[in-house]
Design a protein around this motif. Structure first.
Motif, short mmCIF file in Angstrom:
data_model
loop_
_atom_site.label_atom_id
_atom_site.label_comp_id
_atom_site.label_asym_id
_atom_site.label_seq_id
_atom_site.Cartn_x
_atom_site.Cartn_y
_atom_site.Cartn_z
N VAL A 216 0.85 -1.20 0.00
CA VAL A 216 0.00 0.00 0.00
C VAL A 216 0.89 1.25 0.00
O VAL A 216 0.65 2.22 -0.74
CB VAL A 216 -0.95 -0.02 1.22
CG1 VAL A 216 -1.65 1.32 1.41
CG2 VAL A 216 -1.98 -1.15 1.08
N ARG A 217 1.93 1.22 0.82
CA ARG A 217 2.86 2.36 0.90
C ARG A 217 3.60 2.55 -0.44
O ARG A 217 3.79 3.67 -0.91
CB ARG A 217 3.86 2.08 2.03
CG ARG A 217 4.55 3.28 2.60
CD ARG A 217 5.38 2.87 3.81
NE ARG A 217 4.57 2.65 5.01
CZ ARG A 217 4.09 3.64 5.76
NH1 ARG A 217 4.36 4.90 5.48
NH2 ARG A 217 3.36 3.36 6.82
N ASP A 218 4.00 1.43 -1.05
CA ASP A 218 4.66 1.50 -2.36
C ASP A 218 3.74 2.11 -3.41
O ASP A 218 4.16 2.88 -4.26
CB ASP A 218 5.09 0.09 -2.83
CG ASP A 218 6.38 -0.36 -2.16
OD1 ASP A 218 7.04 0.48 -1.50
OD2 ASP A 218 6.72 -1.56 -2.27
N TRP A 219 2.46 1.71 -3.34
CA TRP A 219 1.50 2.27 -4.30
C TRP A 219 1.46 3.79 -4.18
O TRP A 219 1.47 4.51 -5.17
CB TRP A 219 0.10 1.66 -4.09
CG TRP A 219 -0.94 2.38 -4.89
CD1 TRP A 219 -1.74 3.39 -4.48
CD2 TRP A 219 -1.21 2.19 -6.30
NE1 TRP A 219 -2.52 3.84 -5.52
CE2 TRP A 219 -2.22 3.12 -6.65
CE3 TRP A 219 -0.71 1.31 -7.28
CZ2 TRP A 219 -2.73 3.21 -7.94
CZ3 TRP A 219 -1.23 1.41 -8.56
CH2 TRP A 219 -2.22 2.35 -8.88
N ARG A 220 1.43 4.30 -2.93
CA ARG A 220 1.37 5.75 -2.75
C ARG A 220 2.60 6.42 -3.37
O ARG A 220 2.49 7.42 -4.07
CB ARG A 220 1.30 6.09 -1.25
CG ARG A 220 1.33 7.60 -1.02
CD ARG A 220 1.08 7.98 0.43
NE ARG A 220 2.14 7.55 1.31
CZ ARG A 220 2.15 7.75 2.63
NH1 ARG A 220 1.12 8.35 3.20
NH2 ARG A 220 3.14 7.33 3.37
N ARG A 221 3.76 5.83 -3.11
CA ARG A 221 5.00 6.44 -3.61
C ARG A 221 5.09 6.36 -5.13
O ARG A 221 5.52 7.31 -5.80
CB ARG A 221 6.20 5.72 -2.97
CG ARG A 221 7.55 6.19 -3.46
CD ARG A 221 8.66 5.67 -2.56
NE ARG A 221 8.69 4.21 -2.50
CZ ARG A 221 9.40 3.45 -3.33
NH1 ARG A 221 10.13 4.00 -4.28
NH2 ARG A 221 9.39 2.13 -3.20
N MET A 222 4.64 5.24 -5.70
CA MET A 222 4.82 5.05 -7.14
C MET A 222 3.70 5.71 -7.95
O MET A 222 3.94 6.26 -9.01
CB MET A 222 4.94 3.56 -7.46
CG MET A 222 6.20 2.97 -6.85
SD MET A 222 6.25 1.19 -7.01
CE MET A 222 7.47 0.79 -5.75
N ALA A 223 2.47 5.62 -7.46
CA ALA A 223 1.37 6.31 -8.15
C ALA A 223 1.43 7.81 -7.86
O ALA A 223 0.87 8.61 -8.60
CB ALA A 223 0.03 5.73 -7.71
N GLY A 224 2.11 8.18 -6.78
CA GLY A 224 2.28 9.61 -6.47
C GLY A 224 1.06 10.26 -5.87
O GLY A 224 0.91 11.48 -5.92
N VAL A 225 0.17 9.45 -5.27
CA VAL A 225 -1.04 10.01 -4.64
C VAL A 225 -0.71 10.38 -3.20
O VAL A 225 -0.93 9.60 -2.28
CB VAL A 225 -2.24 9.03 -4.67
CG1 VAL A 225 -2.99 9.15 -5.96
CG2 VAL A 225 -1.80 7.58 -4.45
N VAL A 226 -0.18 11.58 -3.01
CA VAL A 226 0.32 11.97 -1.69
C VAL A 226 -0.48 13.15 -1.13
O VAL A 226 -0.84 14.07 -1.85
CB VAL A 226 1.82 12.33 -1.75
CG1 VAL A 226 2.64 11.09 -2.07
CG2 VAL A 226 2.11 13.43 -2.75
N PRO A 227 -0.77 13.10 0.19
CA PRO A 227 -1.47 14.23 0.81
C PRO A 227 -0.56 15.46 0.85
O PRO A 227 0.66 15.34 0.83
CB PRO A 227 -1.73 13.75 2.25
CG PRO A 227 -1.37 12.30 2.30
CD PRO A 227 -0.44 12.05 1.16
N GLY A 228 -1.17 16.63 0.94
CA GLY A 228 -0.41 17.86 1.15
C GLY A 228 -0.20 18.10 2.64
O GLY A 228 -0.96 17.61 3.48
N GLY A 229 0.84 18.86 2.98
CA GLY A 229 1.14 19.14 4.38
C GLY A 229 0.03 19.91 5.08
O GLY A 229 -0.34 19.60 6.22
#
Ligand SMILES: *Cc1c(COP(=O)(O)O)cnc(C)c1O
Length: 366
Positions: A216-229
């Motif tokens: 799941v964490r890899d998906w976030r990093r690779m798909a680039g779906v990241v929350p803003g600060g």
């Protein structure tokens, strides 16, 4: 639960050095000082950020599990599905659950070779899960508020070799914890009650299997779906008051639901907290801590439902739920398989007698 709330409120204390800010700082840096790559706590803004981690620390206390945050509920749901499915896999999802999960599955996952099987939430409890890769549950379902026995259904799905993912948005981890009842992953829209002010989107995936959570964490990093600060910080602040907000919202919902049920203009009222409701068994069994803050009911037709929503000054005419103000909408306008006059009401923080007066004055005569 009280213990978890107290730990959430004080979760930074053990890590603070003299002079550190008591409140979590908003970090927006995309880059981090990196003279060499070994041993750095943060390397790049797509991989991880201090403000998400503060939010994830709070959520981990509530879920008693590792949590990965995403910039919306759907981003979290997508991550859980893309992390667990592939060509040839079979996904069982509710036909009466949150509709975007269904159209994501039929519109995208199916074209990658995932077989998508839809069935009503009420049928999941007795369905044969043979051959399923993932069984996806939503209880109470949004918007119909049907429930399933999470422990029994998860056990059957896992015995059939499937992973169990539960969308816990309508309850939040303070009112229901599917991981304790056999789910492999929980997904949730923190856009709703956890952030609680209708001013930010956020989601998370929670799980206790390190390998699954690494994907799941890899998906976030690779798909680039990241929350803003900034967004993570808003949800962090919202979570500090989740318990007191829920207390007011759920207590008021119980009062409003009982009164609506007695009103001559109201039909087919659904509230799991009422003893006669088909979903009350999930409250009675302790699966749900209480009936929640969502109520479903039906007025005679679309016109009367829209007129009620327009007339009631205490109900925001908006989609979404779990905010400080009460909100309501006619779900058939989105194509949900509900009667034209069906309204989903999210009870907010308004003092209950004022809210009831506003509702009673806006309802049709009957
Ligand atoms: C709102 C909602 C979602 C999606 O959340 P977003 O933050 O809008 O992407 C998913 N599941 C349920 C049950 C929801 O109510």
């Amino acid at each position: 639960m009280n213990d978890r709330v107290a730990r959430l409120l004080n979760h930074r204390k053990g890590r603070l050095a003299k002079g550190d800010p008591v409140v979590a700082p908003i970090v927006t840096s995309a880059t981090f000082h990196l003279p060499d790559v070994q041993g750095a706590a943060h390397v790049y803004g797509r991989n991880g950020s201090p403000t998400w981690e503060e939010l994830e620390a709070q959520l981990a206390i509530l879920e008693d599990a590792e949590c990965v945050t995403f910039p919306s509920g759907m981003a979290a749901i997508s991550a859980a599905l893309f992390a667990t499915l592939g060509a040839g896999a079979r996904l069982v999802i509710p036909s009466d659950g949150y509709y975007v999960t269904r159209i994501l599955s039929s519109g995208f996952l199916a074209s990658f070779g995932v077989e998508v099987v839809e069935m009503p939430t009420a049928a999941m409890e007795t369905a044969d899960f043979t051959g399923a890769t993932v069984v996806y549950l939503e209880t109470p379902s949004n918007p119909g508020l049907d429930v399933i026995d999470l422990a029994a259904t998860s056990a059957r799905a896992r015995a059939a070799g499937a992973l169990v993912i539960v969308d816990n948005t309508t309850m939040t981890p303070l009112l229901q914890r599917p991981l304790d009842l056999g789910a492999d992953l929980v997904v949730a829209a923190d856009t709703k009650a956890p952030s609680g002010h209708s001013d930010v989107l956020m989601g998370h995936v929670a799980g206790r299997d390190a390998v699954l959570m690494a994907r799941v964490r890899d998906w976030r990093r690779m798909a680039g779906v990241v929350p803003g600060g900034f967004e993570a910080w808003l949800v962090h602040r919202g979570l500090e008051t989740l318990e007191v907000r829920l207390e007011r919202m759920c207590a008021s919902a119980a009062v409003i639901a009982a009164r609506l049920a007695d009103h001559p203009a109201v039909g087919a009222l659904r509230y799991p907290g009422l003893a006669g409701d088909p979903s009350h068994r999930a409250v009675a069994s302790g699966q749900m801590a209480n009936g929640g803050f969502l109520i479903g009911f039906t007025l005679a037709d679309a016109g009367r439902a829209e007129a009620f929503l327009a007339r009631c000054f205490c109900i925001a005419q908006s989609t979404s739920f779990g905010g400080t103000h009460s909100a309501g909408e006619r779900r058939a306008r989105w194509g949900d398989a509900v009667p034209e006059g069906f309204i989903r009401l999210s009870v907010g923080l308004e003092p209950v007698e004022t809210l009831w007066r506003a509702i009673a004055e806006a309802l049709p005569e009957g």
